[in-house]
Design a protein around this motif. Structure first.
Motif, mmCIF file in Angstrom:
data_model
loop_
_atom_site.group_PDB
_atom_site.id
_atom_site.type_symbol
_atom_site.label_atom_id
_atom_site.label_comp_id
_atom_site.label_asym_id
_atom_site.label_seq_id
_atom_site.Cartn_x
_atom_site.Cartn_y
_atom_site.Cartn_z
ATOM 1 N N GLU A 421 -3.867 -25.620 9.770
ATOM 2 C CA GLU A 421 -4.723 -24.502 10.130
ATOM 3 C C GLU A 421 -6.085 -24.608 9.456
ATOM 4 O OE1 GLU A 421 -6.330 -21.186 11.772
ATOM 5 O OE2 GLU A 421 -4.516 -22.283 12.361
ATOM 6 N N ARG A 424 -8.845 -25.993 11.724
ATOM 7 C CA ARG A 424 -9.431 -25.033 12.666
ATOM 8 C C ARG A 424 -10.372 -24.070 11.942
ATOM 9 N NH1 ARG A 424 -6.172 -25.286 17.345
ATOM 10 N NH2 ARG A 424 -4.155 -26.268 16.989
ATOM 11 N N ARG A 428 -14.514 -23.588 12.464
ATOM 12 C CA ARG A 428 -15.176 -22.316 12.782
ATOM 13 C C ARG A 428 -16.216 -21.958 11.730
ATOM 14 N NH1 ARG A 428 -9.719 -20.876 14.171
ATOM 15 N NH2 ARG A 428 -9.465 -19.890 12.135
ATOM 16 N N MET A 493 -12.008 -31.654 15.103
ATOM 17 C CA MET A 493 -12.647 -30.354 14.890
ATOM 18 C C MET A 493 -13.344 -29.876 16.158
ATOM 19 S SD MET A 493 -14.054 -30.920 10.992
ATOM 20 C CE MET A 493 -14.634 -29.240 10.718
ATOM 21 N N THR A 496 -10.758 -28.369 18.391
ATOM 22 C CA THR A 496 -10.338 -27.025 17.972
ATOM 23 C C THR A 496 -11.313 -25.971 18.453
ATOM 24 O OG1 THR A 496 -11.506 -27.062 15.833
ATOM 25 C CG2 THR A 496 -9.284 -28.002 15.903
ATOM 26 N N LEU A 497 -12.561 -26.360 18.711
ATOM 27 C CA LEU A 497 -13.577 -25.430 19.199
ATOM 28 C C LEU A 497 -13.663 -25.404 20.720
ATOM 29 C CD1 LEU A 497 -16.367 -26.381 16.631
ATOM 30 C CD2 LEU A 497 -14.864 -24.385 16.548
ATOM 31 N N THR A 721 -2.282 -17.561 18.264
ATOM 32 C CA THR A 721 -1.839 -18.796 17.612
ATOM 33 C C THR A 721 -1.321 -18.516 16.211
ATOM 34 O OG1 THR A 721 -4.133 -19.181 16.915
ATOM 35 C CG2 THR A 721 -3.399 -20.247 18.934
#
Length: 762
Positions: A421, A424, A428, A493, A496-497, A721
């Motif tokens: 996690e 992610r 962000r 990364m 993840t976006l 999630t």
């Protein structure tokens, strides 16, 4: 009825064992095997019941077929009605599965469109067929021919064959079927005749042995005919099923691991020349070897590839995917001469390129536009030509629009559930001030190259790109690595976006040996990420710090929040764009003819002319496996039930916790508030889940209470999630608190399947 059940039950078990020969066609056979267990129970059980009640054969077969169709349709679509909209959805799923089976090489992994509906339907058909022949028609030797046909196909299509174990066990099961069939036939004749002791004359005239010999004779004849017929029949169809078979087919290509080879060559003390390039490009750079688009959580790989026969390196290429024709571009000609030291099944090419011409059977994947050897060829001593394109994107970002849903294959966005996690959250955090995907990509690159405190060091770089390595590399006490880690981390990364991303491996900068000749060597090997944008297509970014790469392209040095990538005073190799002040200027050199349309990646010749033919053949090849017994049925239903609940909201997650408690025989206070239930469950978490599980349970309880008692319009504060992850943490702790026996019962005989997750009585 017990005697009547013997052959059907044994037929189901034998069919399962025989069909395990197909397990190498898929990477995750459990995706459909559990569902077939339920089908097996229905086929054997319903057929036995109807035959015991004296139903006509036609009625028995029809009832079984309807039940199987309803059950299969329910497992695929969620509705047992196999006509109308659910039937259309089922057929659509089969068409997708057929295309996936024709496109990807075995074993077909989770990154490809799912093939399990096709395997489920095929397996159900085999189960029904064997039951009809062996139990309804009482032709057990004929059922043996069906089983033999199933086993014969992987022998011709899989390079290593299906293995001896499935055949040996299936053969034993089939002999037992013959024995039961002969014994039941003997019983129908009446009381046994002959001496009760061991009498040689009786052994020589035993009707059971005679029946077995007769069956064996029929099997031997049938097997011989089939062994002669099947190899001759399959090639005449002109179909390379599942892209297997001989190595001149569309997909059976031995793919070497570019990343592992790259690090080996970079760490050599001697810098070995790999290839020379004759070109009119004043500053050649990034020469791409291959693309890695599948991230499993353990490594990046090239995955399954689409290399159709018509997609050859024989001239013009499709237009770059996603790149609008409004993007100015310049083209350069290259003649590449490979040394004998560079042994690769991947062809180094410019990206994007307008044309590639190379001798041999080199084919490109339309999704990635990298070139693979479709035969036993390699690059040693090869000379080939290409026309490379240099897009002029400018620095105003007008060509970098967010990608639309479905613009690229799903596997360019997929991430494993096991991804930490913190990856992610960090993505962000780093891109918090961005307003679109282009700015997010710029901020990620700037963070790796400048703001994040990263250091390039090949000797101190960790091994691999898996989750553990990624987490350690991104942590504040890590941040030392080489291009492999930087490219992988930025690509993950970006995904993840929601930005499509992949990793490319190739050469960085060559050495100039004459005004128009350049040499790439082993120390020039490099990896970088490519991100997709509508209007620009797939675009290279460079997160590797200045210790390895001194500069980056101009389009990736655009200021975000008033702060550009100031450690790059000039555009890097291949990134200088002198015409950016007039980005609409026409390219100075263009291909003589328009690029051809992008290939679909599927051979639409005779092999693709009939979807029904493909479906029938794939059914003959399917790995329709069932577990011998009813225990896997509840297990499969319970697993699907859990997945559906965890993908839903707080109430469904709460229902899953209740079902888990029921399966483990744990107390669930009936009629109590979520907080009270949480306290009861928390007693099981203290010693086995620690603070993480306790905190996760508290968050779930809070979400359930908010949904039940908050005012209308209140907004959930927990992302779906995170809710799923919390549920996984709590259920794992509950399972750990139970004994081994309780966990086994919960796996093989879950009470919640029958009770709906209600509290068990203790």
């Amino acid at each position: 009825m017990g005697a009547t059940l013997g052959i059907p039950a044994l037929a189901a078990a034998t069919t399962w064992v025989t069909l395990t020969a197909w397990r190498d066609f898929v990477a995750q056979p459990s995706s459909y095997l559990d569902g077939l267990a339920v089908v097996a129970v229905v086929v054997a059980g319903l057929g036995t019941l109807l035959r015991w009640r004296g139903a006509p054969r036609a009625v028995t077969v029809l009832a079984q077929a309807v039940a199987v169709a309803a059950l299969v349709c329910y497992q695929v679509t969620g509705s047992p009605v196999f006509v109308g909209a659910p039937g259309a959805e089922l057929w659509g799923s089969l068409e997708v599965a057929v295309d996936s089976a024709r496109t990807f090489a075995a074993p077909i992994g989770p990154g490809a469109p799912p093939v399990w509906p096709l395997l489920l339907v095929s397996g159900a058909g085999f189960l029904l067929l064997v039951d009809v022949v062996a139990a309804t028609l009482r032709r057990v030797p004929g059922a043996g021919l069906v089983l033999l046909a199933v086993y014969a196909v992987p022998s011709g299509l899989l390079e290593d064959g299906p293995g001896a174990a499935p055949f040996a066990v299936a053969a034993l099961g089939f002999l037992l079927m013959l024995h039961l069939d002969s014994r039941e036939g003997l019983r129908r004749w009446g009381r046994g005749v002959g001496p009760s002791g061991d009498d040689v004359r009786w052994v020589r005239t035993n009707p059971v042995l005679d029946a077995a010999r007769a069956g064996a004779g029929r099997i031997g004849v049938g097997a011989t005919v089939l062994a002669l017929a099947v190899p001759a029949f399959i090639p005449t169809l002109g179909v390379d099923l599942l892209d297997l078979g001989n190595r001149s087919g569309d997909g059976d290509i031995r793919i070497r691991k570019p990343v592992a080879d790259m690090r080996r060559d970079l760490e050599r003390d001697v810098d070995i020349p790999m290839l020379t390039v004759e070109t009119d490009d004043p500053s050649p750079s990034y020469l791409r070897i291959s693309v890695l688009h599948r991230f499993t959580g353990q490594e990046w790989s090239s995955g399954d590839r689409d290399v159709a026969r018509e997609d050859k390196a024989d001239g013009e290429l499709p237009a770059p995917a996603g790149m609008t024709t409004a993007v100015p571009r310049r083209s350069y000609a290259y003649e590449v001469r490979v040394t004998e030291d560079f042994d690769s099944t991947w062809l180094p090419t410019q990206f994007p390129a307008a044309a590639v011409t190379a001798e041999g059977d080199w084919r490109f994947d339309p999704d990635t536009m990298d070139f693979l050897a479709a035969d036993d060829g390699d690059t040693r001593d090869l000379t080939y030509r290409m026309i490379g394109l240099e897009p002029r994107y400018g620095t105003d970002g007008r060509f970098f629009r967010d990608a639309a849903t479905g613009a690229v294959p799903d596997d360019m966005l997929e991430l494993p559930d096991s991804l930490p996690e913190m990856v992610r959250a960090l993505a962000r955090e780093v891109t918090d001030e961005a307003t679109n995907d282009y700015e997010r990509a710029l901020l990620l690159q700037r963070w790796f190259r400048r703001d994040g405190g990263f250091v390039y060091d090949l000797r101190r770089a960790p091994d691999g790109t898996g989750n553990n390595t990624l987490e350690a590399f991104l942590s504040e006490d890590g941040r030392v690595g080489y291009c492999e880690q930087y490219a992988s981390a930025m690509a993950v990364m970006a995904r993840t976006l929601g930005i499509p991303a992949r990793v490319a491996v190739g050469f960085l900068e060559p050495d100039r040996i004459s005004p128009t000749t350049w040499e790439y060597s082993s120390h020039d090997l490099h990896a970088w990420p490519e991100l997709y944008f509508a209007g620009a297509g797939w675009v290279r970014f460079e997160p590797t710090p200045a210790g390895r790469v001194d500069a980056v392209p101009a389009y990736s040095r655009v200021a975000v929040g008033g702060d550009a990538d100031s450690d790059d005073p000039a555009a890097g190799p291949g990134g200088a764009q002198p015409s950016e002040s007039a980005p609409t200027a026409a390219p100075s050199v263009t291909p003589s003819t328009a690029p051809r349309e992008a290939a679909s990646g599927v051979d639409d010749g005779p092999a693709g002319a009939s979807g029904r033919t493909i479906l029938v053949l794939l059914a003959a090849l399917a790995g329709a496996v069932i577990v011998a017994g009813a225990s896997l049925g509840p297990r499969a239903l319970r697993r699907r039930q859990r997945q559906r609940r965890l993908d839903d909201g707080p109430e469904q997650v709460w229902a899953e916790l209740r079902a888990t408690a029921a399966d483990l025989r744990l107390d669930w206070p009936e009629g109590r508030s979520p907080a009270a239930v949480g306290e009861a469950l928390g007693a099981h978490l203290t010693d086995h889940g620690g603070e993480d599980a306790t905190s996760a349970l508290a968050r779930i309880v809070a979400e359930v209470e908010r949904g039940r008692y908050a005012r209308p319009g209140s907004v959930s504060t927990l992302e779906r999630t995170t809710l799923r992850e919390d549920a996984g943490t709590v259920t794992a702790a509950l399972e750990a608190s139970a004994g081994k026996a309780a966990r086994r019962r919960a796996t093989w005989a879950p009470l919640s399947v029958w009770s709906g997750g209600r509290e068990p009585r203790r």
